[in-house]
Design a protein around this motif. Sequence first.
Motif, PDB file in Angstrom:
ATOM      1  N   LEU A  83      57.361  45.337   2.599  1.00 31.55           N
ATOM      2  CA  LEU A  83      56.113  45.161   3.353  1.00 31.55           C
ATOM      3  C   LEU A  83      54.938  44.907   2.410  1.00 31.55           C
ATOM      4  CD1 LEU A  83      56.289  47.862   6.178  1.00 31.55           C
ATOM      5  CD2 LEU A  83      55.994  45.400   6.494  1.00 31.55           C
ATOM      6  N   THR A  84      54.885  45.661   1.320  1.00 33.73           N
ATOM      7  CA  THR A  84      53.808  45.478   0.343  1.00 33.73           C
ATOM      8  C   THR A  84      53.824  44.063  -0.220  1.00 33.73           C
ATOM      9  OG1 THR A  84      53.873  47.823  -0.271  1.00 33.73           O
ATOM     10  CG2 THR A  84      52.852  46.313  -1.844  1.00 33.73           C
ATOM     11  N   SER A  85      55.010  43.574  -0.572  1.00 36.80           N
ATOM     12  CA  SER A  85      55.136  42.220  -1.120  1.00 36.80           C
ATOM     13  C   SER A  85      54.736  41.176  -0.087  1.00 36.80           C
ATOM     14  CB  SER A  85      56.571  41.959  -1.582  1.00 36.80           C
ATOM     15  OG  SER A  85      56.933  42.835  -2.620  1.00 36.80           O
ATOM     16  N   GLN A  86      55.171  41.377   1.148  1.00 37.93           N
ATOM     17  CA  GLN A  86      54.840  40.413   2.208  1.00 37.93           C
ATOM     18  C   GLN A  86      53.338  40.381   2.481  1.00 37.93           C
ATOM     19  OE1 GLN A  86      57.493  41.854   5.310  1.00 37.93           O
ATOM     20  NE2 GLN A  86      58.847  40.103   5.023  1.00 37.93           N
ATOM     21  N   ARG A  87      52.714  41.547   2.483  1.00 40.15           N
ATOM     22  CA  ARG A  87      51.262  41.593   2.722  1.00 40.15           C
ATOM     23  C   ARG A  87      50.501  40.935   1.575  1.00 40.15           C
ATOM     24  NH1 ARG A  87      52.106  47.379   5.163  1.00 40.15           N
ATOM     25  NH2 ARG A  87      51.872  46.953   7.390  1.00 40.15           N
ATOM     26  N   GLN A  88      50.998  41.115   0.359  1.00 45.22           N
ATOM     27  CA  GLN A  88      50.356  40.465  -0.787  1.00 45.22           C
ATOM     28  C   GLN A  88      50.488  38.950  -0.695  1.00 45.22           C
ATOM     29  OE1 GLN A  88      52.355  42.393  -4.053  1.00 45.22           O
ATOM     30  NE2 GLN A  88      50.924  44.111  -4.125  1.00 45.22           N
ATOM     31  N   ARG A  89      51.693  38.469  -0.307  1.00 43.35           N
ATOM     32  CA  ARG A  89      51.880  37.020  -0.137  1.00 43.35           C
ATOM     33  C   ARG A  89      50.982  36.476   0.971  1.00 43.35           C
ATOM     34  NH1 ARG A  89      57.424  38.202  -0.786  1.00 43.35           N
ATOM     35  NH2 ARG A  89      57.771  38.035   1.463  1.00 43.35           N
ATOM     36  N   LEU A  90      50.860  37.252   2.052  1.00 45.64           N
ATOM     37  CA  LEU A  90      50.022  36.835   3.174  1.00 45.64           C
ATOM     38  C   LEU A  90      48.556  36.753   2.753  1.00 45.64           C
ATOM     39  CD1 LEU A  90      50.168  36.057   6.136  1.00 45.64           C
ATOM     40  CD2 LEU A  90      49.899  38.465   6.742  1.00 45.64           C
ATOM     41  N   ASP A  91      48.108  37.715   1.960  1.00 40.23           N
ATOM     42  CA  ASP A  91      46.727  37.692   1.458  1.00 40.23           C
ATOM     43  C   ASP A  91      46.484  36.456   0.592  1.00 40.23           C
ATOM     44  OD1 ASP A  91      46.058  40.018   2.724  1.00 40.23           O
ATOM     45  OD2 ASP A  91      46.390  41.315   0.991  1.00 40.23           O
ATOM     46  N   ARG A  92      47.476  36.154  -0.281  1.00 40.01           N
ATOM     47  CA  ARG A  92      47.323  34.967  -1.145  1.00 40.01           C
ATOM     48  C   ARG A  92      47.285  33.691  -0.316  1.00 40.01           C
ATOM     49  NH1 ARG A  92      50.934  37.940  -4.572  1.00 40.01           N
ATOM     50  NH2 ARG A  92      52.729  36.806  -3.750  1.00 40.01           N
ATOM     51  N   LEU A  93      48.116  33.610   0.723  1.00 37.65           N
ATOM     52  CA  LEU A  93      48.120  32.426   1.583  1.00 37.65           C
ATOM     53  C   LEU A  93      46.805  32.300   2.355  1.00 37.65           C
ATOM     54  CD1 LEU A  93      51.783  32.519   2.962  1.00 37.65           C
ATOM     55  CD2 LEU A  93      50.789  30.754   1.504  1.00 37.65           C
ATOM     56  N   ASP A  94      46.284  33.441   2.823  1.00 34.63           N
ATOM     57  CA  ASP A  94      44.992  33.421   3.530  1.00 34.63           C
ATOM     58  C   ASP A  94      43.879  32.931   2.609  1.00 34.63           C
ATOM     59  OD1 ASP A  94      45.826  34.211   6.040  1.00 34.63           O
ATOM     60  OD2 ASP A  94      45.608  36.349   5.622  1.00 34.63           O
ATOM     61  N   GLN A  95      43.891  33.407   1.357  1.00 34.76           N
ATOM     62  CA  GLN A  95      42.886  32.955   0.385  1.00 34.76           C
ATOM     63  C   GLN A  95      43.030  31.461   0.104  1.00 34.76           C
ATOM     64  OE1 GLN A  95      43.408  35.487  -3.035  1.00 34.76           O
ATOM     65  NE2 GLN A  95      42.862  37.348  -1.911  1.00 34.76           N
ATOM     66  N   LYS A  96      44.281  31.002  -0.007  1.00 36.85           N
ATOM     67  CA  LYS A  96      44.535  29.578  -0.244  1.00 36.85           C
ATOM     68  C   LYS A  96      44.036  28.749   0.933  1.00 36.85           C
ATOM     69  CE  LYS A  96      48.347  26.357  -1.189  1.00 36.85           C
ATOM     70  NZ  LYS A  96      49.831  26.242  -1.334  1.00 36.85           N
ATOM     71  N   ALA A  97      44.312  29.213   2.166  1.00 39.54           N
ATOM     72  CA  ALA A  97      43.867  28.479   3.361  1.00 39.54           C
ATOM     73  C   ALA A  97      42.346  28.414   3.427  1.00 39.54           C
ATOM     74  CB  ALA A  97      44.432  29.147   4.619  1.00 39.54           C
ATOM     75  N   THR A  98      41.680  29.506   3.044  1.00 39.30           N
ATOM     76  CA  THR A  98      40.203  29.527   3.052  1.00 39.30           C
ATOM     77  C   THR A  98      39.649  28.499   2.073  1.00 39.30           C
ATOM     78  OG1 THR A  98      40.171  31.877   3.647  1.00 39.30           O
ATOM     79  CG2 THR A  98      38.175  30.968   2.660  1.00 39.30           C
ATOM     80  N   LYS A  99      40.222  28.429   0.859  1.00 45.36           N
ATOM     81  CA  LYS A  99      39.765  27.460  -0.138  1.00 45.36           C
ATOM     82  C   LYS A  99      40.028  26.032   0.323  1.00 45.36           C
ATOM     83  CE  LYS A  99      40.280  30.482  -4.170  1.00 45.36           C
ATOM     84  NZ  LYS A  99      41.029  30.751  -5.419  1.00 45.36           N
ATOM     85  N   GLN A 100      41.204  25.815   0.952  1.00 38.86           N
ATOM     86  CA  GLN A 100      41.512  24.480   1.460  1.00 38.86           C
ATOM     87  C   GLN A 100      40.565  24.085   2.584  1.00 38.86           C
ATOM     88  OE1 GLN A 100      45.702  25.210   2.303  1.00 38.86           O
ATOM     89  NE2 GLN A 100      46.315  23.826   0.642  1.00 38.86           N
ATOM     90  N   GLN A 101      40.224  25.047   3.444  1.00 37.05           N
ATOM     91  CA  GLN A 101      39.272  24.782   4.528  1.00 37.05           C
ATOM     92  C   GLN A 101      37.907  24.401   3.968  1.00 37.05           C
ATOM     93  OE1 GLN A 101      39.823  25.192   8.116  1.00 37.05           O
ATOM     94  NE2 GLN A 101      37.920  24.042   8.099  1.00 37.05           N
ATOM     95  N   GLN A 102      37.487  25.117   2.917  1.00 37.00           N
ATOM     96  CA  GLN A 102      36.198  24.808   2.290  1.00 37.00           C
ATOM     97  C   GLN A 102      36.211  23.435   1.631  1.00 37.00           C
ATOM     98  OE1 GLN A 102      35.857  28.180  -0.319  1.00 37.00           O
ATOM     99  NE2 GLN A 102      34.968  29.523   1.263  1.00 37.00           N
TER     100      GLN A 102
END
Length: 393
Positions: A83-102
């Motif tokens: 779960l910890t690993s999955q949440r970390q991957r999800l956080d990284r993907l969310d950050q990546k999506a935010t940068k791509q949106q910008q």
Amino acid sequence: MSPFCRSCLSTLLCLLLCGGLSARAQASDTAQKLESIQSSIQRVTRQLESAQGRRGKLEADLRNAEQAIAQAANNLHDTQDQLTSQRQRLDRLDQKATKQQQALQTQVDRLRAQVDSAYRMGRQPAIKLFLNQENPARLGRMLAYFDYLNHARQNVMASARKKLAGLIATRQQVDAEKRELQKTLTEQRSQQAALKQAEQTRRGALAKLDQVIGNKRSRLKDLKANERRLQNLLSSVGQAVVNDSSLNALSQKPFYQLRGRLPWPTNGRLRVRFHALRSGSDGSLRWQGVFIGAPKGQPVRAIDAGRVVFANWLRGYGLLLIIDHGHGYMSLYGHNQAIYRRVGTWVRPGEIVASVGDSGGLNADGLYFAIRYKGRALDPSRWCRGQPKLAHK
């Protein structure tokens, strides 16, 4: 290179190769011996339970229940790591999506500015500008600007399309990761239910066993037998690793040089100190380690580098972990809820190796902790710094 040098080099390489093969063979032989010891203890435990009739059956029920708890707790521990690993991957993907949106928004803004600029330059087509223009030089600059503007606009649009495709792919990854996270959460809830059921089964088995044991004489006999079993185990393990030189080169400093500077394996309160009289022994037995009262499930850490030489259920000590630190020194961690490292595993100082529990028929949560030198009990308070830190509730 001279013949003499070549001969020396060949001899050196041969020695290194032979030494490496010898070390691997030695390690393999030690691992087989340790596994054999565990299998032997399991066999003797079952034979003893079988010979003791109803009491033996109840003790087998308790052992099975505690091993089921260990399995459920191990599964839960692995799932929590997942779960910890999955949440970390999800956080990284969310950050990546935010940068791509910008980045996409930046491209859209540039495109909008270019279109607006073209509009303000004039809404007339290029041929009309050509016919109305009297100055050829100015006309040339206007046409060149129009070409540049159109080319730039095409580049921006291509870049925007690429960024949009990347954003869509990332959002699809986010959705997939969220689905996996939800599946893991469902699995975690199932494992928690299994752990709760196993603990309930253990309570029933322990209550029945307490009724059968009953009198002080039986308890004293059990305590002495348990101590003999542990001493025999330590002797067997010691013989298995005595010739394994790899254990003597584990940490930067030999274990005996760390006296008074080692950490405690877990936080909590010292409920029983070294050499205290054992309850129910009529003054004939003393504690060969300490008991640290701590919450169930709290991490247990290795006090120093070493190799796991025993990780199994032992009568009287529940789920017991023994780490060999070389030079004849071993640390013992008993009554665990779960053990996270297998026999033969090398561990680092401070590495989580188990979790606090009440296995072995205890009615209170905590950790039995001991240090031995060639089988002889040492006072952990003289080897560890200060007192264990109080556990956080």
